[in-house]
Write an enzyme that holds these catalytic residues in place. Structure first.
Site, PDB file in Angstrom:
ATOM      1  CG  ASN A 122      -1.868   1.197   1.222  1.00 24.29           C
ATOM      2  OD1 ASN A 122      -2.728   1.298   0.357  1.00 24.29           O
ATOM      3  ND2 ASN A 122      -1.718   2.100   2.184  1.00 24.29           N
ATOM      4  N   GLY A 139      -9.882   7.118   3.722  1.00 27.69           N
ATOM      5  CA  GLY A 139      -8.768   7.235   2.783  1.00 27.69           C
ATOM      6  C   GLY A 139      -7.601   6.368   3.225  1.00 27.69           C
ATOM      7  CD  GLU A 140      -5.291   6.856   7.098  1.00 25.96           C
ATOM      8  OE1 GLU A 140      -5.157   5.671   7.512  1.00 25.96           O
ATOM      9  OE2 GLU A 140      -5.489   7.816   7.856  1.00 25.96           O
ATOM     10  N   GLY A 141      -5.966   4.299   1.773  1.00 29.59           N
ATOM     11  CA  GLY A 141      -5.948   2.965   1.190  1.00 29.59           C
ATOM     12  C   GLY A 141      -6.737   1.958   1.990  1.00 29.59           C
TER      13      GLY A 141
END
Length: 345
Positions: A57, A311-313
């Protein structure tokens, strides 16, 4: 501008993949989305026995000049403070990476802060935040190209490390505003339907955000080409993600697409190279206003709907076990002939 060589997967293997999936010991189509995913992954990898290797990620981080206009509930310093949280393993993306075996890469695309690179942050800083696109372009053409090139470079390193599946995340206060601008420009959906609460604006805050973005759109005097829209309204971290996605597609890697911001990054990438969509798996539909609309505009079918908007993956990583199940299905289920079971469909 950097060029990529992205091709639609060769369709020659489709019939064999479909035949293998249809002859697994189950009624035809009974594993639904898993069958669709197995077919897509097999096409991308050009094999009847696809694999998932070394998932990673990548979080691209940067600041946004438009924050000066009060479009976000969160102050700008949250960008670098949250990066510190990533480093200490305390963020939402950290526990999900640990749970699902993802390596986490944190990339400084343009944070307005002196970050501790010695702690493992990848220094790809193009500038200390974008310009305020209410008044001028967020970045120059040269800065946009640097973002594309550096995003691609990060992905090439992941590929060299053995990865064939990537999720992309972001950290950048104000980036839902930039995503809304890309969305309305690339889909034609009215701006008001593209603007949401971001990190938690109330109704009045959302209205103010919309009015600022509406004025920015009226002030825009560019040529409306995809590259100019990307440059004028984009975030450094977002353009870097676009470059990363395009490089991943060129390398025939799977792209796990996260929430509202990363969906709009994939949308922007597809305006430059439509073939990139063949490599994308959409992880989820989030709670940010406009996410479902942009997914629908792209004819995308997300795997999950959990009300996420971090968010952030995080949403992409949450969906990874479903992708893994699809690969296990095609590799581990027996077929009718070998199991001596009469086809029952």
């Amino acid at each position: 501008m950097i060029t990529f060589h992205i091709q639609h997967p060769d369709e020659g293997i489709r019939e064999a993949l479909t035949d293998k999936i249809n002859n697994l010991t189950k009624p035809k189509g009974s594993l639904g989305k898993l069958e669709e995913l197995a077919l897509q992954i097999g096409l991308v990898q050009q094999t009847l026995c696809p694999t998932l290797r070394c998932p990673q990620n990548i979080i691209f981080a940067a600041d946004h000049g438009i924050v000066e206009e009060g479009v976000s509930l969160s102050p700008k310093e949250i960008t670098w403070q949250q990066i510190s949280n990533f480093l200490h393993g305390g963020a939402g993306v950290n526990f999900l990476c640990r749970q699902h075996g993802f390596t986490l890469k944190i990339v400084d695309a343009g944070v307005d802060y002196d970050l501790p690179y010695e702690k493992g942050i990848i220094d790809m800083k193009v500038r200390r935040g974008t310009r305020n696109y209410l008044h001028e372009a967020a970045m120059t053409e040269e800065e946009m190209n640097l973002c594309l090139e550096r995003g691609a470079e990060v992905v090439r390193h992941c590929h060299e490390e053995g990865s064939n599946v990537l999720s992309f995340g972001e950290m950048g206060i104000g980036n839902t505003s930039s995503s809304s601008m890309w969305m309305t420009c690339f889909t034609g959906i009215p701006l008001e339907q593209c603007v949401g609460a971001g990190s938690g604006l109330d109704r009045a805050g959302v209205r103010h955000k919309y009015e600022v973005l509406r004025q920015a759109l009226e002030n825009y005097k560019g040529d409306n080409s995809p590259s100019d829209i990307i440059r004028y309204f984009g975030g450094l971290e977002m353009v870097m993600a676009v470059g990363g996605m395009l490089q991943a597609a060129e390398l025939k890697m799977l792209i796990l697409v996260d929430g509202f911001i990363m969906t709009n990054c994939l949308l922007a990438a597809s305006k430059l190279y439509p073939e990139v969509v063949d490599y994308a798996i959409f992880g989820h539909c989030g709670d940010e206003a406009g996410h479902k609309l942009v997914l629908d505009a792209m004819n995308a079918q997300p795997l999950l709907n959990l009300g996420l908007r971090l968010g952030e993956g995080t949403g992409a990583i949450c969906a990874y076990p479903i992708v893994e199940s699809a690969v296990r299905m095609i590799n581990e289920m027996d077929n009718f002939a070998h199991a001596s079971i009469t086809k029952y469909f």
